[in-house]
Design an enzyme around this catalytic site. Structure first.
Site, short mmCIF file in Angstrom:
data_model
loop_
_atom_site.label_atom_id
_atom_site.label_comp_id
_atom_site.label_asym_id
_atom_site.label_seq_id
_atom_site.Cartn_x
_atom_site.Cartn_y
_atom_site.Cartn_z
N ASP A 142 -34.30 5.47 -30.97
CA ASP A 142 -35.60 6.01 -30.58
C ASP A 142 -36.10 6.89 -31.72
OD1 ASP A 142 -37.49 8.01 -29.52
OD2 ASP A 142 -37.07 7.14 -27.56
N HIS A 153 -36.88 2.02 -29.83
CA HIS A 153 -37.86 2.71 -29.02
C HIS A 153 -38.83 3.32 -30.01
CE1 HIS A 153 -36.17 3.41 -24.71
NE2 HIS A 153 -36.49 2.16 -24.96
N ASP A 197 -39.29 15.69 -29.63
CA ASP A 197 -39.34 14.34 -29.05
C ASP A 197 -40.48 14.25 -28.05
OD1 ASP A 197 -38.55 11.76 -28.36
OD2 ASP A 197 -37.19 12.47 -26.80
N ASP A 239 -41.83 3.46 -26.65
CA ASP A 239 -41.46 4.56 -25.74
C ASP A 239 -42.33 5.78 -26.05
OD1 ASP A 239 -40.34 6.23 -23.94
OD2 ASP A 239 -38.40 6.43 -24.94
C1 RNT Z 1 -35.65 9.90 -23.37
C2 RNT Z 1 -35.49 8.51 -23.85
C3 RNT Z 1 -35.71 7.43 -22.83
C4 RNT Z 1 -36.91 7.69 -21.94
C5 RNT Z 1 -37.29 6.54 -21.06
C6 RNT Z 1 -38.23 6.93 -19.99
O1 RNT Z 1 -35.63 10.83 -24.36
O2 RNT Z 1 -36.29 8.28 -24.95
O3 RNT Z 1 -35.78 6.22 -23.46
O4 RNT Z 1 -38.02 8.02 -22.70
O5 RNT Z 1 -36.16 5.94 -20.57
ZN ZN Z 2 -36.40 6.27 -25.71
#
Ligand code: RNT
Ligand code: ZN
Length: 417
Positions: A258, A285, A293, A325
């Site tokens: 992510d 993500h 974040d 995301d």
């Molecule tokens: C959280 C993560 C996760 C969520 C989603 C909703 O920090 O990024 O992926 O954002 O599952």
């Molecule tokens: Zn995420």
């Protein structure tokens, strides 16, 4: 329309002088799927536990009107969003988006609770991905889920996660497109822990139980998402980068990178080739962290392009699943999807419109002057004309004309909710 074609033809010639075939690039672009996150449509509320506060150290801010209140509304909004994004894509569902009248808890969910989503996706030729929801639930109140030292709590989340990958398998089998099930756990400590090992051991053991007896990996890929810290878990996160990479590499799982889950000067674009050297597949993500974040809507910035380049300049695109995301409740939610997803596709296009072979050769031969000169000149090549043409031929609005459609939908549908 005529002008768009004219501009495209001139652009095609420009790129041809570099040895780039724009027609071939567009054919390739059509094959790339982006997984849209369902949770942008209703601020991660879901339908299973109405009124439950969002927990797990993530936050949605804003109160723009019109959030979807049920599966039917969310699907209508998604239809609208998909109609603005060129290509055939996927939808990523969280477990709390089960569409059922039954009172089912997370450790009781079954594929049938998602049958309406499968039906909807089938009718549209969309793929589905899945996520267990390991937050916003009384069993997550301690800040620990699968790594909890309380056996009852850990068992609950193991069962939820085990059922989740079975739901992912069901999606993949039913739709004939492999699903990705992504496991993210908010587990961590606000303040400095004494024991940094035991929670990780418990998370490892929990995951081993989740994946025990896994049979159908053909239809579902399991990914584990790391994070450096969360709100309320600033000092220690169980599922750290090393934990997830180690677990995935050793157990044949995928890592989920992510963009907002690393230290502020770290970028996932640089991690992609490394992670894929030691794992078979990867989930992204794609997000935009602003100071933390924050999950801002993805814009067409340098890191987005760098992510796309990491995929297109290598053979790694085929082993990577691109998910989005972000969640912003301060603007029209459908516009948020459209902006973020169009930017992702646009960045892939821009990355593909480069003479990668020529650049790699320059680099290998030590011609760094040529490398810098050419990459800089490429920035003002007529890429916008190719993008406009792509949108037009894919039957989606060209440039900002999509905004009119969203505004009309807002008046006709969203503001009446
Ligand atoms: C959280 C993560 C996760 C969520 C989603 C909703 O920090 O990024 O992926 O954002 O599952
Ligand atoms: Zn995420």
């Amino acid at each position: 329309m005529e002008n768009i074609i004219k501009a495209y033809e001139l652009a095609r010639e420009s790129y041809q002088t570099l040895g780039v075939n724009t027609d071939a690039v567009l054919e390739k672009l059509k094959q790339i799927k982006i997984s849209l996150q369902c949770w942008q449509g209703d601020d991660i509320s879901g339908f299973l536990f109405k009124g439950q506060a969002l927990s797990g150290g993530i936050q949605v801010t804003g109160n723009y009107p019109g959030a979807a209140r049920n599966a039917e509304e969310l699907r209508a909004d998604l239809d609208m969003a998909f109609s603005l994004i060129p290509g055939k894509h996927k939808l990523s569902l969280h477990a709390i988006y089960a569409d059922t009248d039954e009172k089912a808890d997370l450790d009781e969910l079954e594929p049938r609770h998602f049958a309406s989503w499968v039906q909807w996706a089938k009718e549209r030729g969309l793929g589905l991905d899945f996520n267990p929801t390991c937050f916003s639930h009384p069993m997550a109140a301690s800040g620990f889920t699968i790594s909890s030292a309380d056996k009852k709590v850990q068992d609950f989340w193991v069962e939820h996660c085990r059922r989740s990958r079975i739901i992912g398998e069901y999606f993949g089998r039913e739709l004939g497109q492999k699903a990705v099930t992504n496991f993210w756990f908010p587990d961590g400590y606000k303040d400095i822990p004494v024991d940094r090992e035991a929670p990780r051991r418990r998370m490892k053991e929990g995951l081993d139980r989740v994946f025990a007896g896994e049979i159908d990996e053909e239809h579902n890929l399991n990914a584990i998402e790391s994070k450096v810290f969360g709100i309320g878990a600033e000092s220690y996160t169980v599922g750290s980068g090393e934990f997830c990479l180690g677990y995935a590499a050793k157990n044949g799982k995928a890592v989920c990178l992510d963009a907002g889950h690393f230290h502020p000067t770290e970028v996932i674009s640089d991690k992609i080739p490394t992670v894929l050297m030691f794992t078979d597949e990867l989930l992204l993500h794609v997000s935009r962290p602003v100071r933390w974040d924050s999950d801002h809507v993805v814009i067409f910035d340098d890191e987005l392009l760098a992510i796309a380049q990491s995929l297109t300049r290598t053979g790694l695109l085929g082993r990577t699943h691109i998910g989005l995301d972000f969640f912003d409740a301060s603007i029209n939610r459908i516009a948020a999807w459209a902006i973020g997803a169009r930017n992702m596709v646009k960045a892939l296009l821009r990355a593909m419109l480069e003479p990668t072979g020529t650049l790699k050769k320059m680099e290998l031969e030590g011609d760094y002057t040529g490398r810098l000169a050419l990459t800089e000149e490429l920035k003002t090549y007529p890429f916008g004309a190719v993008w406009d043409y792509y949108c037009m031929t894919m039957g989606v609005p060209v440039r900002e004309t999509w905004l009119g459609a969203v505004k009309k939908y807002e008046t006709d549908v969203l503001l009446k909710r």
